[in-house]
Design a protein around this motif. Structure first.
Motif, mmCIF file in Angstrom:
data_model
loop_
_atom_site.group_PDB
_atom_site.id
_atom_site.type_symbol
_atom_site.label_atom_id
_atom_site.label_comp_id
_atom_site.label_asym_id
_atom_site.label_seq_id
_atom_site.Cartn_x
_atom_site.Cartn_y
_atom_site.Cartn_z
ATOM 1 N N GLU A 36 17.292 21.204 -30.728
ATOM 2 C CA GLU A 36 18.712 21.055 -30.999
ATOM 3 C C GLU A 36 19.516 20.807 -29.729
ATOM 4 N N ALA A 37 18.979 21.180 -28.587
ATOM 5 C CA ALA A 37 19.721 21.072 -27.341
ATOM 6 C C ALA A 37 19.810 19.629 -26.873
ATOM 7 N N LEU A 38 20.957 19.260 -26.311
ATOM 8 C CA LEU A 38 21.103 17.949 -25.692
ATOM 9 C C LEU A 38 20.314 17.946 -24.390
ATOM 10 N N ARG A 39 19.490 16.935 -24.217
ATOM 11 C CA ARG A 39 18.661 16.828 -23.017
ATOM 12 C C ARG A 39 19.420 16.035 -21.957
ATOM 13 N N ILE A 40 19.575 16.644 -20.787
ATOM 14 C CA ILE A 40 20.373 16.043 -19.718
ATOM 15 C C ILE A 40 19.486 15.672 -18.535
ATOM 16 N N LEU A 41 19.716 14.493 -17.992
ATOM 17 C CA LEU A 41 19.076 14.078 -16.749
ATOM 18 C C LEU A 41 20.151 14.011 -15.676
ATOM 19 N N VAL A 42 19.967 14.740 -14.589
ATOM 20 C CA VAL A 42 20.937 14.765 -13.494
ATOM 21 C C VAL A 42 20.430 13.888 -12.363
ATOM 22 N N ALA A 43 21.202 12.872 -11.993
ATOM 23 C CA ALA A 43 20.814 11.962 -10.910
ATOM 24 C C ALA A 43 21.829 12.049 -9.778
ATOM 25 N N ASP A 44 21.409 12.627 -8.670
ATOM 26 C CA ASP A 44 22.275 12.780 -7.496
ATOM 27 C C ASP A 44 21.395 12.966 -6.281
ATOM 28 N N ASP A 45 21.784 12.375 -5.161
ATOM 29 C CA ASP A 45 20.936 12.447 -3.975
ATOM 30 C C ASP A 45 21.081 13.760 -3.202
ATOM 31 N N GLN A 46 22.015 14.616 -3.601
ATOM 32 C CA GLN A 46 22.211 15.887 -2.908
ATOM 33 C C GLN A 46 21.545 17.025 -3.678
ATOM 34 N N ASP A 47 20.656 17.738 -2.990
ATOM 35 C CA ASP A 47 19.919 18.822 -3.625
ATOM 36 C C ASP A 47 20.849 19.882 -4.206
ATOM 37 N N LEU A 48 21.865 20.260 -3.448
ATOM 38 C CA LEU A 48 22.760 21.318 -3.902
ATOM 39 C C LEU A 48 23.555 20.906 -5.132
ATOM 40 N N VAL A 49 23.918 19.630 -5.205
ATOM 41 C CA VAL A 49 24.658 19.147 -6.373
ATOM 42 C C VAL A 49 23.777 19.225 -7.616
ATOM 43 N N ARG A 50 22.556 18.746 -7.508
ATOM 44 C CA ARG A 50 21.639 18.807 -8.655
ATOM 45 C C ARG A 50 21.382 20.249 -9.059
ATOM 46 N N SER A 51 21.160 21.111 -8.070
ATOM 47 C CA SER A 51 20.899 22.515 -8.356
ATOM 48 C C SER A 51 22.095 23.154 -9.048
ATOM 49 N N GLY A 52 23.294 22.822 -8.575
ATOM 50 C CA GLY A 52 24.501 23.377 -9.173
ATOM 51 C C GLY A 52 24.667 22.961 -10.623
ATOM 52 N N PHE A 53 24.461 21.673 -10.889
ATOM 53 C CA PHE A 53 24.570 21.186 -12.260
ATOM 54 C C PHE A 53 23.510 21.815 -13.147
ATOM 55 N N ARG A 54 22.297 21.956 -12.615
ATOM 56 C CA ARG A 54 21.220 22.541 -13.407
ATOM 57 C C ARG A 54 21.577 23.970 -13.827
ATOM 58 N N MET A 55 22.048 24.769 -12.879
ATOM 59 C CA MET A 55 22.368 26.162 -13.194
ATOM 60 C C MET A 55 23.540 26.263 -14.165
ATOM 61 N N ILE A 56 24.557 25.424 -13.954
ATOM 62 C CA ILE A 56 25.735 25.468 -14.821
ATOM 63 C C ILE A 56 25.392 25.017 -16.239
ATOM 64 N N LEU A 57 24.758 23.851 -16.348
ATOM 65 C CA LEU A 57 24.496 23.290 -17.676
ATOM 66 C C LEU A 57 23.498 24.113 -18.465
ATOM 67 N N ASN A 58 22.498 24.645 -17.801
ATOM 68 C CA ASN A 58 21.510 25.465 -18.512
ATOM 69 C C ASN A 58 22.099 26.782 -18.999
ATOM 70 N N SER A 59 23.266 27.149 -18.484
ATOM 71 C CA SER A 59 23.891 28.398 -18.924
ATOM 72 C C SER A 59 24.669 28.213 -20.225
ATOM 73 N N TYR A 60 24.821 26.970 -20.670
ATOM 74 C CA TYR A 60 25.546 26.679 -21.909
ATOM 75 C C TYR A 60 24.568 26.505 -23.060
ATOM 76 N N ASP A 61 24.900 27.097 -24.198
ATOM 77 C CA ASP A 61 24.088 26.895 -25.393
ATOM 78 C C ASP A 61 24.139 25.430 -25.812
ATOM 79 N N GLY A 62 23.001 24.910 -26.230
ATOM 80 C CA GLY A 62 22.965 23.538 -26.720
ATOM 81 C C GLY A 62 22.782 22.482 -25.648
ATOM 82 N N LEU A 63 22.607 22.905 -24.387
ATOM 83 C CA LEU A 63 22.378 21.949 -23.299
ATOM 84 C C LEU A 63 21.136 22.359 -22.524
#
Length: 262
Positions: A36-63
Motif C-alpha cells: 500500500e505504501a508509495l515507493r519513493i526514489l530519492v536522487a540527489d548527489d549529497q549524502d546528507l540530503v538523501r539521508s534526510g529525505f529517507r529518515m523523514i519520508l520513512n517516518s510517514y505512514d504510506g511512504l
C-alpha cells in the motif's frame, strides 16, 4: 561525520556506477515494503540530503524510500529496476543531470506509473522550465516543510501536477518570452485562445495560475476534484497545452492574470 555514523545512515561507498552494485546506489532491501505504501526514489548527489529525505519520508505512514541515487544515471537505472511511484529528483547532479534523467524516465513507456517531483535549493533555478518541459509533474523547494513535501508526493502520485506558487511566478516571469519553444500562443493569439473557454473554465484557469491543486480548486468552487480534473483536461485541449505550467503562461500572456495577481 564518523565512519560508524555514516554506516548507520546507510551512505553508499564511492565506486564506479558501471558495477551496478550496492555500493553505487543504495536500494532498500533490509525490510519488506508495504504494497500500500508509495515507493519513493530519492536522487540527489549529497549524502546528507538523501539521508534526510529517507529518515523523514520513512517516518510517514504510506511512504517508503525504495532506493537512492547519487546522480541522474543512477536515477534512471534504479527507476527501471524498482519502478517507484515517485522520484524526488535533484536538478544539478554529476554524470547525468536531473533534467536528462527526468526526460529518460517520463519518456519510458515501462515507467508510465512513475512520476517525477523535481527538488531544488532555490526557486530561481534557471533550469526550472527545462525540468517541466522534460516531463516533471511538479517542482518543489528543498526547504519546504516535511508535510508539504509529503503532500506534494501524494499529489503527483495521483497523476496531478504541483508547482509552488513562488516557483510558478518565477517560471511565468522568466520564460514568458520563450513561448515559440513550447508551442504556446502568444499575445493576441493567446487572448483569442482564451476566448474559446467557458466562464467556468476561465475561472478554473485563474486558480490553476495561482498554483492551486485540483483538490484546492474543488474546495474553492465547491465542486468535486473529478470535475476539476475534467475541466483542466478540456482547457489543456482548447489551449493546446501539455501541462499546467503552459496553462499558466498562456493565462499570463493573454492578460487573464498577471504576476502581481499571482
Amino acid at each position: 561525520m564518523s565512519e560508524d555514523r555514516r554506516k548507520a545512515a546507510g551512505f553508499p561507498v564511492d565506486s564506479e556506477f558501471g558495477a551496478r552494485d550496492a555500493s553505487s546506489a543504495r536500494v532498500a532491501s533490509d525490510q519488506a515494503l508495504s504494497k500500500e505504501a508509495l515507493r519513493i526514489l530519492v536522487a540527489d548527489d549529497q549524502d546528507l540530503v538523501r539521508s534526510g529525505f529517507r529518515m523523514i519520508l520513512n517516518s510517514y505512514d504510506g511512504l517508503s524510500v525504495a532506493g537512492e541515487a547519487r546522480n541522474g544515471e543512477e536515477a534512471v537505472y534504479l527507476a527501471q529496476k524498482i519502478r517507484p511511484d515517485v522520484v524526488l529528483m535533484d536538478i544539478r547532479m554529476p554524470v547525468r543531470n536531473g533534467i536528462d534523467a527526468t526526460r529518460d524516465i517520463t519518456s519510458n513507456p515501462l515507467l508510465a506509473g512513475t512520476h517525477v517531483l523535481v527538488l531544488t535549493t532555490f526557486d530561481i533555478d534557471e533550469y526550472v522550465y527545462d525540468a517541466l518541459a522534460a516531463g516533471a509533474s511538479g517542482f518543489l523547494l528543498k526547504d519546504a516543510e516535511p508535510d508539504d513535501i509529503v503532500e506534494a508526493i501524494h499529489v503527483v502520485a495521483r497523476g496531478d501536477a504541483l508547482i509552488q506558487p513562488s516557483v510558478m511566478r518565477r517560471l511565468v516571469e522568466t520564460f514568458v518570452a520563450s513561448r515559440p519553444r513550447a508551442g504556446m500562443p502568444q499575445g493576441s493569439h493567446a487572448r483569442e485562445a482564451i476566448r474559446s473557454l467557458t466562464d467556468r473554465e476561465r475561472e478554473i484557469l485563474m486558480l490553476v495560475a495561482r498554483g492551486l491543486t485540483n483538490e484546492e480548486i474543488a474546495g474553492e468552487l465547491i465542486i468535486s476534484p473529478a470535475t476539476v480534473k475534467t475541466h483542466v483536461a478540456r482547457i489543456m485541449g482548447k489551449l493546446d497545452a501539455h501541462d499546467r505550467a503552459q496553462l499558466v503562461v498562456c493565462a499570463y500572456e493573454s492578460g487573464l492574470v498577471s504576476p502581481r495577481s499571482m
